[in-house]
Design a protein around this motif. Sequence first.
Motif, short mmCIF file in Angstrom:
data_model
loop_
_atom_site.label_atom_id
_atom_site.label_comp_id
_atom_site.label_asym_id
_atom_site.label_seq_id
_atom_site.Cartn_x
_atom_site.Cartn_y
_atom_site.Cartn_z
N THR A 5 113.42 -97.92 -86.14
CA THR A 5 113.09 -97.19 -84.48
C THR A 5 112.63 -95.59 -85.05
N ASP A 13 114.34 -101.62 -79.50
CA ASP A 13 113.81 -102.35 -78.09
C ASP A 13 115.05 -101.88 -77.68
N TYR A 41 102.10 -93.41 -79.07
CA TYR A 41 102.67 -93.98 -80.23
C TYR A 41 102.97 -93.85 -82.10
N ARG A 98 105.71 -103.66 -82.96
CA ARG A 98 107.07 -103.63 -84.12
C ARG A 98 107.24 -105.61 -84.26
N ASN A 123 107.09 -97.01 -83.07
CA ASN A 123 107.64 -97.39 -81.63
C ASN A 123 106.66 -98.04 -81.02
N ASP A 126 115.46 -98.05 -78.42
CA ASP A 126 114.66 -96.82 -77.88
C ASP A 126 115.25 -97.55 -76.06
N GLN A 148 107.89 -96.33 -73.53
CA GLN A 148 107.70 -95.60 -74.95
C GLN A 148 106.94 -94.56 -74.04
#
Length: 493
Positions: free
Chosen positions: A148, A380, A16, A157, A152, A383, A477
């Motif tokens: 964003t 989210d 991440y 988050r 991530n 992504d 992710q």
Amino acid sequence: METTVNEVKTAKESRYRRAKTWQIGAFALNNSATNVFYYLMLFVSYYATGVVGLGTVIVSTLITMSRMWDGITDPIIGLWIDKTDGKMGKFRPFMILGFTVMTIITLLMFFTTHLVPQNLRLIYFIILYLVFIVGYTFQTACTKAGQTVLTNDPQQRPLFSTFDMSYTSLIFAGAAVYVSNYMVPKHGGFTESFFHEFVITVIIIAGVMTALAVIGLWEKDRTENFGTGGVQKQIKLKDMFNIIKGNRPLQMLIVAASTDKLAQTVSGNSIVMVMLFGIIIGDYGVFGSISAITMIPVLILIQIGTRYARKFGSKKALVVSTWLCIGLYSGMFLLLWLGDPSQIRMTDMNAMSLAFVTLYILGTGVRNISGGIVIPMIPDVSDYEVYKNDRYAPGVMGTIFSFVDKMISSLGQTIIGLLLASIGFKEVFPSVDTPATSQIFWITMLLFVGLMILGWIASLIAMKFYELDDKRMAEIQTELNDRRDAQKAATEQ
């Protein structure tokens, strides 16, 4: 064994792009800055009717139409953000521009509208309000889209919500005390001098917050953090409809958040607060006092709620907090209906006062969790769009969400205006001097509690079809990180 565990933890975190805690805390102030302006505009009806001299139904309708304009401009501004990639990055220029526009417009609106010739005041007010909305959208769009690039990590988050909801609670609680216990007594109501001091205070506070937010995003607002880090697909206006059509999590999040937003816009409106505390309870000062003592318990509840979200995922936290909201606000309604609201006083902690304060504190805290947890869910779904269609469009995604959200929530002021007009308030809104009646009680309960419960029921239904829980986001992710590594390796060859 300890080394192995640490290595596994490090490997997991390396998947991440994480941010420092202070960066998340600083960037969350971007939303706070716009909330400060938003709180000011909650009182624009009082300025437009009491100082400028426009009618209540006209003002309510104009604000509704303006909010629709807000929704229409959202996707256009989102597209503009997505096409931007300069020396100042993608988001910071719009944060600064948004604050600048709102500053100029609020100064003109509250300092000059009542000085314009009577036959031109309406059109002058409309133009200023429309331009204000554009500035507001510039900055608010970056709150959703900027996350964003900030982080991530699905577990990090929700930390944004910890800061954001804490700031929001402090702002609205502090503002309630500031307005009801300081400004109104000082200026004798919502007078011209009241708004002049209010505007200057808002501009100073929002300016400091915006500057700190820009600093917080500075390191992350770079090309390599956009999407999978390579050349991005150019998003066109027509792509927005495909995004809405093909992104089910976005659809469900829009339903959940927009129905809640409509209800909260109505429930938290300054007119509704005047009716609840100033008329039904009979002491508007209770609003400021209860808001002040609410701050610390609400902050504690926010910490508990966001920790729960970081452990179990944002979706589960939203569902649990929504159920709690329904229970707490139902209890508050029953208390006000079956009990004697006039007994509620902060100087006399009788059984009625204690019960109301307890329910109000718990309800406010949990409501902040259910409303605030939505914001980190927006990156989210952004992504998810990259994962599914390889389209990095955080600006468009955030503003599509805002478009529908604002189109629905724009009905709030009209709902208030029409319901009050139906019981005789066609020229002026109820004030603290208005006598309590059964009609005012039931209209207030509908606005303060009824619409909220309907909104929460809609949220629970929508979450049944929202697939992005904590496990699903971890899978997404991981896939995006693999694509990013592959693209980087191809570029280096």
